[in-house]
Design an enzyme around this catalytic site. Structure first.
Site, mmCIF file in Angstrom:
data_model
loop_
_atom_site.group_PDB
_atom_site.id
_atom_site.type_symbol
_atom_site.label_atom_id
_atom_site.label_comp_id
_atom_site.label_asym_id
_atom_site.label_seq_id
_atom_site.Cartn_x
_atom_site.Cartn_y
_atom_site.Cartn_z
ATOM 1 N N ARG A 36 4.561 -0.937 7.834
ATOM 2 C CA ARG A 36 4.888 -1.665 8.388
ATOM 3 C C ARG A 36 5.084 -2.252 9.939
ATOM 4 O O ARG A 36 5.525 -3.090 11.400
ATOM 5 C CB ARG A 36 5.829 -2.909 7.579
ATOM 6 C CG ARG A 36 5.506 -3.065 6.402
ATOM 7 C CD ARG A 36 5.777 -4.954 5.358
ATOM 8 N NE ARG A 36 5.085 -4.934 5.286
ATOM 9 C CZ ARG A 36 4.001 -5.177 4.142
ATOM 10 N NH1 ARG A 36 3.620 -4.996 5.195
ATOM 11 N NH2 ARG A 36 3.756 -5.375 3.025
ATOM 12 N N HIS A 66 -1.820 7.162 3.365
ATOM 13 C CA HIS A 66 -2.212 6.223 3.449
ATOM 14 C C HIS A 66 -1.613 5.945 4.763
ATOM 15 O O HIS A 66 -0.267 5.966 5.302
ATOM 16 C CB HIS A 66 -1.220 5.131 2.600
ATOM 17 C CG HIS A 66 -1.966 3.930 2.785
ATOM 18 N ND1 HIS A 66 -2.650 3.477 3.000
ATOM 19 C CD2 HIS A 66 -2.512 3.074 1.306
ATOM 20 C CE1 HIS A 66 -2.865 2.052 3.269
ATOM 21 N NE2 HIS A 66 -3.410 2.885 1.823
ATOM 22 N N TYR A 69 -0.063 -0.629 7.397
ATOM 23 C CA TYR A 69 -1.402 -1.848 7.606
ATOM 24 C C TYR A 69 -1.149 -2.046 8.296
ATOM 25 O O TYR A 69 -2.167 -2.870 8.707
ATOM 26 C CB TYR A 69 -0.440 -2.367 6.586
ATOM 27 C CG TYR A 69 0.015 -2.558 5.484
ATOM 28 C CD1 TYR A 69 -1.430 -1.465 4.067
ATOM 29 C CD2 TYR A 69 0.880 -2.127 3.869
ATOM 30 C CE1 TYR A 69 -0.628 -0.870 2.854
ATOM 31 C CE2 TYR A 69 1.046 -1.731 3.121
ATOM 32 C CZ TYR A 69 0.699 -1.272 2.099
ATOM 33 O OH TYR A 69 0.555 -0.754 1.018
ATOM 34 N N HIS A 106 -7.275 1.277 6.047
ATOM 35 C CA HIS A 106 -7.960 -0.121 5.504
ATOM 36 C C HIS A 106 -8.555 -0.608 7.002
ATOM 37 O O HIS A 106 -8.174 -0.407 8.218
ATOM 38 C CB HIS A 106 -6.610 -1.310 5.264
ATOM 39 C CG HIS A 106 -6.138 -1.638 4.280
ATOM 40 N ND1 HIS A 106 -4.841 -2.285 3.913
ATOM 41 C CD2 HIS A 106 -5.827 -0.140 3.583
ATOM 42 C CE1 HIS A 106 -4.444 -1.184 3.174
ATOM 43 N NE2 HIS A 106 -5.167 -0.514 2.614
ATOM 44 N N GLU A 141 -10.414 2.067 2.260
ATOM 45 C CA GLU A 141 -10.859 1.367 1.488
ATOM 46 C C GLU A 141 -11.371 0.494 1.219
ATOM 47 O O GLU A 141 -11.475 -0.393 1.778
ATOM 48 C CB GLU A 141 -8.746 0.887 1.428
ATOM 49 C CG GLU A 141 -9.122 0.825 0.020
ATOM 50 C CD GLU A 141 -6.596 0.800 0.202
ATOM 51 O OE1 GLU A 141 -6.279 1.146 0.375
ATOM 52 O OE2 GLU A 141 -6.237 0.338 -1.668
ATOM 53 N N ASP A 175 -10.336 1.122 -4.695
ATOM 54 C CA ASP A 175 -9.000 0.310 -5.303
ATOM 55 C C ASP A 175 -9.487 -1.002 -6.013
ATOM 56 O O ASP A 175 -10.155 -1.682 -6.023
ATOM 57 C CB ASP A 175 -7.934 -0.046 -4.042
ATOM 58 C CG ASP A 175 -7.305 -1.073 -4.572
ATOM 59 O OD1 ASP A 175 -6.898 -1.711 -5.583
ATOM 60 O OD2 ASP A 175 -5.876 -0.796 -3.656
ATOM 61 N N HIS A 178 -8.059 -4.392 -5.658
ATOM 62 C CA HIS A 178 -9.211 -5.899 -4.361
ATOM 63 C C HIS A 178 -10.147 -5.358 -5.348
ATOM 64 O O HIS A 178 -10.612 -6.873 -4.263
ATOM 65 C CB HIS A 178 -9.303 -4.143 -3.468
ATOM 66 C CG HIS A 178 -8.080 -3.705 -2.526
ATOM 67 N ND1 HIS A 178 -8.002 -2.973 -1.951
ATOM 68 C CD2 HIS A 178 -6.546 -4.153 -3.055
ATOM 69 C CE1 HIS A 178 -6.571 -2.650 -1.800
ATOM 70 N NE2 HIS A 178 -5.802 -3.905 -2.247
ATOM 71 N N HIS A 210 -7.684 3.819 -6.499
ATOM 72 C CA HIS A 210 -6.295 3.776 -6.565
ATOM 73 C C HIS A 210 -6.278 2.682 -7.613
ATOM 74 O O HIS A 210 -7.102 1.370 -7.874
ATOM 75 C CB HIS A 210 -5.794 2.216 -5.338
ATOM 76 C CG HIS A 210 -5.423 2.910 -3.795
ATOM 77 N ND1 HIS A 210 -5.553 2.551 -3.005
ATOM 78 C CD2 HIS A 210 -4.810 4.509 -4.280
ATOM 79 C CE1 HIS A 210 -5.468 2.999 -2.218
ATOM 80 N NE2 HIS A 210 -4.401 4.141 -2.749
ATOM 81 N N ASP A 223 -5.501 -9.920 -3.669
ATOM 82 C CA ASP A 223 -5.140 -8.608 -3.117
ATOM 83 C C ASP A 223 -3.489 -8.537 -3.296
ATOM 84 O O ASP A 223 -2.542 -8.325 -3.056
ATOM 85 C CB ASP A 223 -5.195 -8.330 -1.868
ATOM 86 C CG ASP A 223 -4.565 -6.590 -1.186
ATOM 87 O OD1 ASP A 223 -4.047 -6.443 -2.530
ATOM 88 O OD2 ASP A 223 -4.197 -6.217 -0.701
ATOM 89 N N HIS A 225 -1.509 -7.064 -6.499
ATOM 90 C CA HIS A 225 -0.978 -6.048 -7.267
ATOM 91 C C HIS A 225 -0.383 -5.981 -8.493
ATOM 92 O O HIS A 225 0.653 -6.991 -8.213
ATOM 93 C CB HIS A 225 -0.900 -4.308 -6.949
ATOM 94 C CG HIS A 225 -1.848 -4.250 -5.745
ATOM 95 N ND1 HIS A 225 -1.435 -2.308 -5.380
ATOM 96 C CD2 HIS A 225 -2.338 -4.414 -5.486
ATOM 97 C CE1 HIS A 225 -2.280 -2.495 -3.959
ATOM 98 N NE2 HIS A 225 -3.124 -3.997 -4.421
ATOM 99 N N GLU A 255 -0.880 2.157 -7.441
ATOM 100 C CA GLU A 255 -0.082 1.001 -6.476
ATOM 101 C C GLU A 255 0.330 0.487 -7.336
ATOM 102 O O GLU A 255 0.380 -1.260 -6.850
ATOM 103 C CB GLU A 255 -0.981 1.156 -5.770
ATOM 104 C CG GLU A 255 -1.191 1.983 -4.942
ATOM 105 C CD GLU A 255 -2.758 1.494 -3.786
ATOM 106 O OE1 GLU A 255 -3.392 1.137 -3.800
ATOM 107 O OE2 GLU A 255 -2.413 2.170 -2.721
HETATM 108 ZN ZN ZN Z 1 -3.961 -3.878 -2.414
HETATM 109 FE FE FE Z 2 -5.350 0.230 -2.328
HETATM 110 FE FE FE Z 3 -4.372 0.223 0.730
#
Ligand code: ZN
Ligand code: FE
Ligand code: FE
Length: 276
Positions: A36, A66, A69, A106, A141, A175, A178, A210, A223, A225, A255
């Site tokens: 973040r 990764h 975000y 992303h 992704e 994913d 997703h 993912h 979204d 998980h 994840e």
């Molecule tokens: Zn996600």
């Molecule tokens: Fe993911």
């Molecule tokens: Fe991701």
């Protein structure tokens, strides 16, 4: 099967590889920097050396880095796009310490500018940062299509791929949470979804999965998980995914909302359902 999970990049690469081994994994995912924020850890050469030895000795599959975000290549704000580019360049430079692995990001949120403008900006960034000599494959992704996210449809990802000049440096990370949230029914029609993927992007572009369950019903664009088998995708569909002949050579990364013990259990469970 090659399976691992997301690990928090505590004290460098070696501790992550050891932790992966501890929980029966032969790959893992980590954030290149505070997810973040933007801060990255310093790369220590001893750590890298020991890490490379461990993954070689234990036949690890490719590992997945990764991007944070907060990285948004298609923000309306030029400063945000410039930051995205600077981070991307720095991350790709750092990835070359562990050659031949995967870097996932992303595609971003177009924040009201429209999907086509977003796609143009993402393509622009990729064409600036990808280099012929890099050994890393950069992955787009698949997203759930929440808000103004780009990448909720396979066609959008394909548009990005077709705009990229160095196509051998680009792939896709699918994913499961997703795409189910995004309206691809991998529970009732896994073959059909994979056929669509193949027709639109080519299955050879699929480099990582993912593996997540979802807290929300089909096509909810949310979204969130869920643990394996506890969500709307469910264990039976997940068993079909890990055993699908077209997916067997692709690394699976969990994840799911777990601490390390929970990940160890899910990895053991999934291995027990894998028919090899
Ligand atoms: Zn996600
Ligand atoms: Fe993911
Ligand atoms: Fe991701």
């Amino acid at each position: 099967m090659n399976i691992g999970c997301h690990l928090s990049a505590a004290e460098g690469f070696t501790p992550m590889a050891k932790q992966a081994l501890d929980i029966g994994a032969d790959t893992f995912q980590f954030f290149t920097r505070n997810p973040r924020g933007f801060k990255a850890k310093k790369i220590e050469e001893d750590d890298v050396k020991e890490f490379l030895q461990i993954i070689k000795d234990n036949n690890f599959a490719k590992i997945l880095a990764h991007a944070p975000y907060t990285l948004n290549p298609c923000s309306a704000d030029k400063r945000v796009r410039d930051t995205a580019k600077a981070l991307f360049v720095d991350d790709l430079k750092r990835m070359e310490y562990i050659p031949g692995n995967l870097y996932n990001f992303h595609p971003g949120s177009h924040v009201g500018q429209g999907v086509q403008t977003g796609i143009k900006m993402i393509v622009g960034l990729l064409n600036e940062v990808l280099k012929k000599e890099q050994t890393t494959t950069v992955l787009l992704e698949t997203m759930s299509g929440k808000g103004s996210e780009v990448g909720g449809r396979f066609e959008e990802l394909q548009q990005i791929i077709s705009g990229v000049e160095l196509k051998d440096k680009i792939g896709v990370c699918l994913d499961t949470c997703h795409i189910y949230d995004g309206g691809y029914d991998i529970v009732n029609d896994l073959d059909g979804v994979l056929e669509q993927f193949d027709k639109i992007m080519g299955l050879d572009k699929l480099k990582a999965i993912h593996l997540n369950d979802t807290k929300n019903p089909f096509s909810s664009h949310k979204d969130r998980h869920e643990k394996i088998g506890e969500g709307f995708i469910g264990l039976e569909a997940i068993k079909r995914i890990i055993n699908h002949p077209n997916l067997k050579d692709i690394p699976f990364l969990l994840e799911t909302p777990n601490e390390i013990d929970g990940y160890a259990k899910e990895i053991a469970l999934l291995k027990s359902f894998y028919r090899g």
